[in-house]
Structure formats: structure tokens, C-alpha cells
Design an enzyme around this catalytic site. Structure first.
Site, PDB file in Angstrom:
ATOM      1  N   TYR A 154       0.843  -1.207   0.000  1.00 22.65           N
ATOM      2  CA  TYR A 154       0.000   0.000   0.000  1.00 22.65           C
ATOM      3  C   TYR A 154       0.879   1.259   0.000  1.00 22.65           C
ATOM      4  O   TYR A 154       0.625   2.213  -0.737  1.00 22.65           O
ATOM      5  CB  TYR A 154      -0.907  -0.058   1.233  1.00 22.65           C
ATOM      6  CG  TYR A 154      -1.951   1.021   1.327  1.00 22.65           C
ATOM      7  CD1 TYR A 154      -3.002   1.081   0.412  1.00 22.65           C
ATOM      8  CD2 TYR A 154      -1.912   1.981   2.342  1.00 22.65           C
ATOM      9  CE1 TYR A 154      -3.982   2.062   0.517  1.00 22.65           C
ATOM     10  CE2 TYR A 154      -2.883   2.959   2.449  1.00 22.65           C
ATOM     11  CZ  TYR A 154      -3.920   3.000   1.536  1.00 22.65           C
ATOM     12  OH  TYR A 154      -4.882   3.978   1.627  1.00 22.65           O
ATOM     13  N   LYS A 158       0.718   3.963  -3.083  1.00 22.96           N
ATOM     14  CA  LYS A 158       0.277   5.335  -2.810  1.00 22.96           C
ATOM     15  C   LYS A 158       1.391   6.347  -3.107  1.00 22.96           C
ATOM     16  O   LYS A 158       1.117   7.444  -3.585  1.00 22.96           O
ATOM     17  CB  LYS A 158      -0.230   5.463  -1.374  1.00 22.96           C
ATOM     18  CG  LYS A 158      -1.574   4.763  -1.148  1.00 22.96           C
ATOM     19  CD  LYS A 158      -2.660   5.284  -2.095  1.00 22.96           C
ATOM     20  CE  LYS A 158      -4.046   4.756  -1.787  1.00 22.96           C
ATOM     21  NZ  LYS A 158      -5.049   5.168  -2.786  1.00 22.96           N
TER      22      LYS A 158
HETATM   23  N1  LIG Z   1     -10.353   5.215   4.810  1.00 24.54           N
HETATM   24  C1  LIG Z   1      -9.144   5.673   5.051  1.00 24.54           C
HETATM   25  O1  LIG Z   1      -8.736   5.823   6.212  1.00 24.54           O
HETATM   26  C2  LIG Z   1      -8.242   6.044   3.908  1.00 24.54           C
HETATM   27  C3  LIG Z   1      -7.058   6.720   4.203  1.00 24.54           C
HETATM   28  C4  LIG Z   1      -6.216   7.099   3.180  1.00 24.54           C
HETATM   29  C5  LIG Z   1      -6.553   6.799   1.873  1.00 24.54           C
HETATM   30  N2  LIG Z   1      -7.710   6.125   1.612  1.00 24.54           N
HETATM   31  C6  LIG Z   1      -7.997   5.835   0.226  1.00 24.54           C
HETATM   32  O2  LIG Z   1      -9.313   6.191  -0.090  1.00 24.54           O
HETATM   33  C7  LIG Z   1      -9.765   5.391  -1.168  1.00 24.54           C
HETATM   34  C8  LIG Z   1     -11.123   4.815  -0.848  1.00 24.54           C
HETATM   35  O3  LIG Z   1     -11.026   4.025   0.317  1.00 24.54           O
HETATM   36  P1  LIG Z   1     -12.244   3.850   1.325  1.00 24.54           P
HETATM   37  O4  LIG Z   1     -11.673   3.858   2.674  1.00 24.54           O
HETATM   38  O5  LIG Z   1     -13.325   4.784   0.957  1.00 24.54           O
HETATM   39  O6  LIG Z   1     -12.648   2.325   1.000  1.00 24.54           O
HETATM   40  P2  LIG Z   1     -14.063   1.619   0.734  1.00 24.54           P
HETATM   41  O7  LIG Z   1     -13.796   0.164   0.865  1.00 24.54           O
HETATM   42  O8  LIG Z   1     -15.135   2.228   1.565  1.00 24.54           O
HETATM   43  O9  LIG Z   1     -14.360   1.972  -0.793  1.00 24.54           O
HETATM   44  C9  LIG Z   1     -13.591   1.419  -1.832  1.00 24.54           C
HETATM   45  C10 LIG Z   1     -14.523   1.017  -2.962  1.00 24.54           C
HETATM   46  O10 LIG Z   1     -13.717   0.557  -4.053  1.00 24.54           O
HETATM   47  C11 LIG Z   1     -14.379  -0.524  -4.656  1.00 24.54           C
HETATM   48  N3  LIG Z   1     -13.428  -1.357  -5.392  1.00 24.54           N
HETATM   49  C12 LIG Z   1     -12.471  -2.169  -4.876  1.00 24.54           C
HETATM   50  N4  LIG Z   1     -11.831  -2.804  -5.865  1.00 24.54           N
HETATM   51  C13 LIG Z   1     -12.395  -2.378  -7.029  1.00 24.54           C
HETATM   52  C14 LIG Z   1     -12.158  -2.695  -8.387  1.00 24.54           C
HETATM   53  N5  LIG Z   1     -11.223  -3.574  -8.748  1.00 24.54           N
HETATM   54  N6  LIG Z   1     -12.916  -2.085  -9.326  1.00 24.54           N
HETATM   55  C15 LIG Z   1     -13.884  -1.194  -8.964  1.00 24.54           C
HETATM   56  N7  LIG Z   1     -14.143  -0.865  -7.691  1.00 24.54           N
HETATM   57  C16 LIG Z   1     -13.410  -1.454  -6.731  1.00 24.54           C
HETATM   58  C17 LIG Z   1     -15.005  -1.281  -3.484  1.00 24.54           C
HETATM   59  O11 LIG Z   1     -16.046  -2.135  -3.922  1.00 24.54           O
HETATM   60  C18 LIG Z   1     -15.477  -0.144  -2.608  1.00 24.54           C
HETATM   61  O12 LIG Z   1     -16.810   0.221  -2.895  1.00 24.54           O
HETATM   62  C19 LIG Z   1      -8.665   4.348  -1.412  1.00 24.54           C
HETATM   63  O13 LIG Z   1      -7.845   4.785  -2.489  1.00 24.54           O
HETATM   64  C20 LIG Z   1      -7.902   4.360  -0.124  1.00 24.54           C
HETATM   65  O14 LIG Z   1      -6.564   3.966  -0.283  1.00 24.54           O
HETATM   66  C21 LIG Z   1      -8.551   5.745   2.601  1.00 24.54           C
END
Ligand SMILES: NC(=O)c1ccc[n+]([C@@H]2O[C@H](COP(=O)([O-])OP(=O)(O)OC[C@H]3O[C@@H](n4cnc5c(N)ncnc54)[C@H](O)[C@@H]3O)[C@@H](O)[C@H]2O)c1
Length: 263
Positions: A154, A158
Site C-alpha cells: 500500500y 500510494k
Molecule cells: N479510509 C481511510 O482511512 C483512507 C485513508 C487514506 C486513503 N484512503 C484511500 O481512499 C480510497 C477509498 O477508500 P475507502 O476507505 O473509501 O474504502 P471503501 O472500501 O469504503 O471503498 C472502496 C470502494 O472501491 C471498490 N473497489 C475495490 N476494488 C475495485 C475494483 N477492482 N474495481 C472497482 N471498484 C473497486 C469497493 O467495492 C469499494 O466500494 C482508497 O484509495 C484508499 O486507499 C482511505
């Protein structure tokens, strides 16, 4: 309405940060293509956008497939005639120490979390360069700025997303395209909520490490994406906006002058 007549594609918008962003962009007037592997989540989000008076269409797609990414951009332009905003956001998280992670998991992590961001950008550029206007926003992470224990893949994707953002920004700046990243800290999306329930001590330590003393909400990231997508960010290009409650402002060394809520 800050995005009147704009067309946006948001990947991974059936949940979490993508969901909040799709809803926020739609509330500001954009027609949004809700893209997710999870059809149920994507349908729910699009329904909620429409019920709130916005415009949304659903595309059930796997961003790990280059053909499906080509189709995603074509879907948006066929439906709405143009493409103004691409938010690359979907990921699949694989955990494990650098020395123990399987090759299969590493490759999947890179395919979905980095290669798909590049390929979707490549497809979107073909449309945006023709329009001489477009905004690409990539979801980075504070985990692209420093390392985490057990999240090596990850961390690598990133960091890659952040530098892909910069390379895209400089190469296409004179063609009217802006490309920026948002770097969230710990945000209360469904996977984080689940881990908070199953690992309360880890959650407590995480909160204690955040100077603001709390996790962020998905809307607090969606607001940053909205700004980067809007014309208000017309001179913002190639940057990475950190939204982490102050997490990365701290060296990690404990306070020499006391601690606790009063600090
Ligand atoms: N939540 C956190 O604390 C956090 C922190 C930093 C960065 N992020 C980033 O935010 C982004 C979203 O994360 P989140 O926490 O909202 O996660 P989440 O799991 O709530 O949402 C991610 C979505 O992506 C979809 N997905 C996964 N693989 C896929 C694919 N191959 N094709 C299409 N859709 C796909 C999933 O079905 C899901 O609906 C990511 O890039 C994550 O790295 C999240």
C-alpha cells in the site's frame, strides 16, 4: 452550483470516500458516473444522488481491467457528451510484511491501486486533451508519504500515485488539464469502521496519534476533491493536499512538555 454542466467519473464510489465524493460533486451540479465492482453499493449511491435531485449513472466495472477502464471513459462520453472530472479512488488493500507478502497479492495491489490510475488517466486524457480542459484527482494517502507497519504494498502504490499525479500535471498543464491528489489520513469509511470495532485498542492508539484527536469523515475528503475538481482550483496543479487532522505534522516523538487532552 460549482460544477454546473460538468461530467465526473468516480471509481470506487459505491462506498466510503468515493461515495461521499460522488454525492458532493453531484450536489454541486455534476453528472456523475458511479463506478464500482460492488453493483449493490453503486446502485444505492446513484439512487441516493437521484433522490436528492442530482444526476447519476452506474457502471459496474473492475478497474483492474484495462478494457473496462476504456469502456468506463467511453460510457461517460456516450451518456453525457464530455468528461470534465476523473477521480481515481478504488483500491484493494493487501496487508503483510514486505518480506512475507505473496507475489500474487503484490501484483493485484499494484494493478488495482496504481496501474488502473495510470490507465484510466491515459484514457481520460484522450478526451480531455481534445476539450483542452479537465481535472484529474487521485486518491493518495498519508501512507504514500511515509511507511506503515504491515502495509508495504500500500505504501508503494500510494507513493506511486502521488508521483504519477505530478508527472501527469507537468506533462499536460499546457493542454488545459490539471492533475492533483488528495492524501487522507485515517477516515471513517466502512473498512475502517469495521477494524475500529474489531480492534478497539488499535483505534484508541490511532486517535491518540492524531493531533485533532479523532478520525476524519468521508465528507472531509470529498470537500477537498470538490475544491480540486472545481474552477476555484484553477492554479492548483501537481499538488497533494493532505487532510489528516495533523497526523503527518508530527514527528512521532512523544511530547517533552506534557500530554493529554489539554495539549
Ligand atoms: N479510509 C481511510 O482511512 C483512507 C485513508 C487514506 C486513503 N484512503 C484511500 O481512499 C480510497 C477509498 O477508500 P475507502 O476507505 O473509501 O474504502 P471503501 O472500501 O469504503 O471503498 C472502496 C470502494 O472501491 C471498490 N473497489 C475495490 N476494488 C475495485 C475494483 N477492482 N474495481 C472497482 N471498484 C473497486 C469497493 O467495492 C469499494 O466500494 C482508497 O484509495 C484508499 O486507499 C482511505
Amino acid at each position: 452550483m460549482r460544477l454546473k454542466d460538468k461530467v465526473a467519473v468516480v471509481t470506487g464510489s459505491g462506498s466510503g470516500i468515493g461515495e461521499a465524493t460522488a454525492k458532493r460533486l453531484a450536489a454541486e451540479g455534476a453528472a456523475v458516473v458511479v463506478v464500482d465492482l460492488n453493483q449493490e453499493g453503486a446502485n444505492r449511491v446513484a439512487d441516493e444522488i437521484r433522490k436528492a435531485g442530482g444526476t447519476a449513472d452506474v457502471l459496474h466495472a473492475n478497474v483492474g481491467s484495462p478494457q473496462e477502464l476504456e469502456n468506463m471513459i467511453r460510457f461517460a462520453t456516450d451518456k453525457f457528451g464530455r468528461l470534465d472530472i476523473l477521480h481515481n479512488n478504488a483500491i484493494r488493500l493487501y496487508t503483510g510484511r514486505v518480506g512475507e507478502m505473496s507475489l500474487e497479492h503484490w501484483r493485484k495491489a499494484v494493478d488495482i491501486g496504481l496501474t488502473s490510475y495510470w490507465y484510466a488517466t491515459r484514457c481520460a486524457l484522450q478526451v480531455m486533451v481534445g476539450q483542452r480542459k479537465g481535472a484529474i484527482i487521485n486518491t493518495g494517502s498519508v501512507s504514500g508519504l511515509a511507511g506503515d507497519y504491515g502495509l508495504g504494498a500500500y505504501n508503494a502504490i500510494k507513493a506511486g500515485v502521488i508521483n504519477l499525479t505530478r508527472a501527469t500535471a507537468i506533462e499536460y498543464a499546457r493542454k488545459g488539464i490539471r492533475c492533483n491528489a488528495v492524501c487522507p489520513g485515517a477516515i471513517l469509511t466502512p473498512p475502517i469502521l469495521k477494524s475500529r470495532r474489531s480492534q478497539p485498542e488499535l483505534a484508541r492508539q490511532t486517535e491518540a496519534a492524531i493531533p485533532m484527536g479523532r478520525y476524519g469523515e468521508p465528507i472531509e475528503i470529498a470537500n477537498v476533491v470538490l475544491f480540486l475538481a472545481s474552477d476555484e482550483a484553477s492554479y492548483v496543479n501537481g499538488t497533494c493536499i493532505v487532510a489528516d487532522g495533523g497526523l503527518t505534522a508530527h514527528t512521532g516523538i512523544p511530547s517533552v512538555a506534557g500530554s493529554g487532552p489539554d495539549w
